[in-house]
Scaffold this motif. Sequence first.
Motif, mmCIF file in Angstrom:
data_model
loop_
_atom_site.group_PDB
_atom_site.id
_atom_site.type_symbol
_atom_site.label_atom_id
_atom_site.label_comp_id
_atom_site.label_asym_id
_atom_site.label_seq_id
_atom_site.Cartn_x
_atom_site.Cartn_y
_atom_site.Cartn_z
ATOM 1 N N LEU A 249 0.829 -1.212 0.000
ATOM 2 C CA LEU A 249 0.000 0.000 0.000
ATOM 3 C C LEU A 249 0.862 1.259 0.000
ATOM 4 O O LEU A 249 0.549 2.227 -0.707
ATOM 5 N N TRP A 250 1.944 1.269 0.773
ATOM 6 C CA TRP A 250 2.833 2.436 0.780
ATOM 7 C C TRP A 250 3.510 2.627 -0.574
ATOM 8 O O TRP A 250 3.796 3.753 -0.971
ATOM 9 N N ALA A 251 3.753 1.556 -1.288
ATOM 10 C CA ALA A 251 4.405 1.654 -2.594
ATOM 11 C C ALA A 251 3.441 2.121 -3.697
ATOM 12 O O ALA A 251 3.880 2.591 -4.740
ATOM 13 N N ALA A 252 2.150 2.003 -3.441
ATOM 14 C CA ALA A 252 1.153 2.352 -4.457
ATOM 15 C C ALA A 252 0.939 3.862 -4.523
ATOM 16 O O ALA A 252 1.128 4.573 -3.531
ATOM 17 N N THR A 253 0.510 4.307 -5.680
ATOM 18 C CA THR A 253 0.207 5.732 -5.856
ATOM 19 C C THR A 253 -1.294 5.991 -5.845
ATOM 20 O O THR A 253 -1.722 7.137 -5.937
ATOM 21 N N GLU A 254 -2.084 4.909 -5.736
ATOM 22 C CA GLU A 254 -3.538 5.047 -5.706
ATOM 23 C C GLU A 254 -4.123 4.017 -4.738
ATOM 24 O O GLU A 254 -3.414 3.166 -4.232
ATOM 25 N N TYR A 255 -5.412 4.146 -4.483
ATOM 26 C CA TYR A 255 -6.108 3.145 -3.669
ATOM 27 C C TYR A 255 -5.991 1.783 -4.362
ATOM 28 O O TYR A 255 -6.007 1.717 -5.594
ATOM 29 N N LEU A 256 -5.887 0.720 -3.571
ATOM 30 C CA LEU A 256 -5.813 -0.634 -4.121
ATOM 31 C C LEU A 256 -6.981 -1.467 -3.618
ATOM 32 O O LEU A 256 -7.380 -1.363 -2.454
ATOM 33 N N SER A 257 -7.499 -2.309 -4.484
ATOM 34 C CA SER A 257 -8.535 -3.262 -4.090
ATOM 35 C C SER A 257 -7.871 -4.493 -3.475
ATOM 36 O O SER A 257 -6.644 -4.668 -3.579
ATOM 37 N N VAL A 258 -8.679 -5.350 -2.899
ATOM 38 C CA VAL A 258 -8.147 -6.612 -2.375
ATOM 39 C C VAL A 258 -7.541 -7.420 -3.522
ATOM 40 O O VAL A 258 -6.459 -7.992 -3.379
ATOM 41 N N ARG A 259 -8.195 -7.429 -4.680
ATOM 42 C CA ARG A 259 -7.655 -8.159 -5.839
ATOM 43 C C ARG A 259 -6.293 -7.598 -6.231
ATOM 44 O O ARG A 259 -5.361 -8.348 -6.515
ATOM 45 N N ASP A 260 -6.154 -6.253 -6.246
ATOM 46 C CA ASP A 260 -4.855 -5.639 -6.545
ATOM 47 C C ASP A 260 -3.800 -6.132 -5.557
ATOM 48 O O ASP A 260 -2.671 -6.456 -5.936
ATOM 49 N N LEU A 261 -4.166 -6.180 -4.288
ATOM 50 C CA LEU A 261 -3.220 -6.610 -3.251
ATOM 51 C C LEU A 261 -2.855 -8.083 -3.416
ATOM 52 O O LEU A 261 -1.682 -8.449 -3.275
#
Length: 122
Positions: free
Chosen positions: A15-27
């Motif tokens: 999550l800290w590495a992401a630039t946007e909100y992430l879904s559970v599927r993204d995670l």
Amino acid sequence: MKDLGELEAEVMDRLWAATEYLSVRDLVDRLGESKRLAYTTVLTVVTHLHEKGWVEREKRQRAYYYQPSRSRRDAVAASIRELLMQSPDALGALEAFAATLSKAEYDAVQRGWEQRGDQPTS
């Protein structure tokens, strides 16, 4: 961080590495680079992180999307503060820690001190 389990810490890293909100599927997909996890496992982890105040979530249609509620640097600083507050000899621990700082780390502490203004000392 002290309050996080191993998998919670891995989720927070993504999550800290992401630039946007992430879904559970993204995670699940991003964690799949290092381990294979069930969707429900990751859902449980981010739900716990939300309950603990580590992540914010936003509902989009039927799914939640997650982002950290604070930056990694703020989370680390809060963990250090908590350790100091729990120590019976916080000043001694700080003195011993200061003796281990590199010049760059010392300079960072100095910049932080200078930026703090007239905030309370406790």
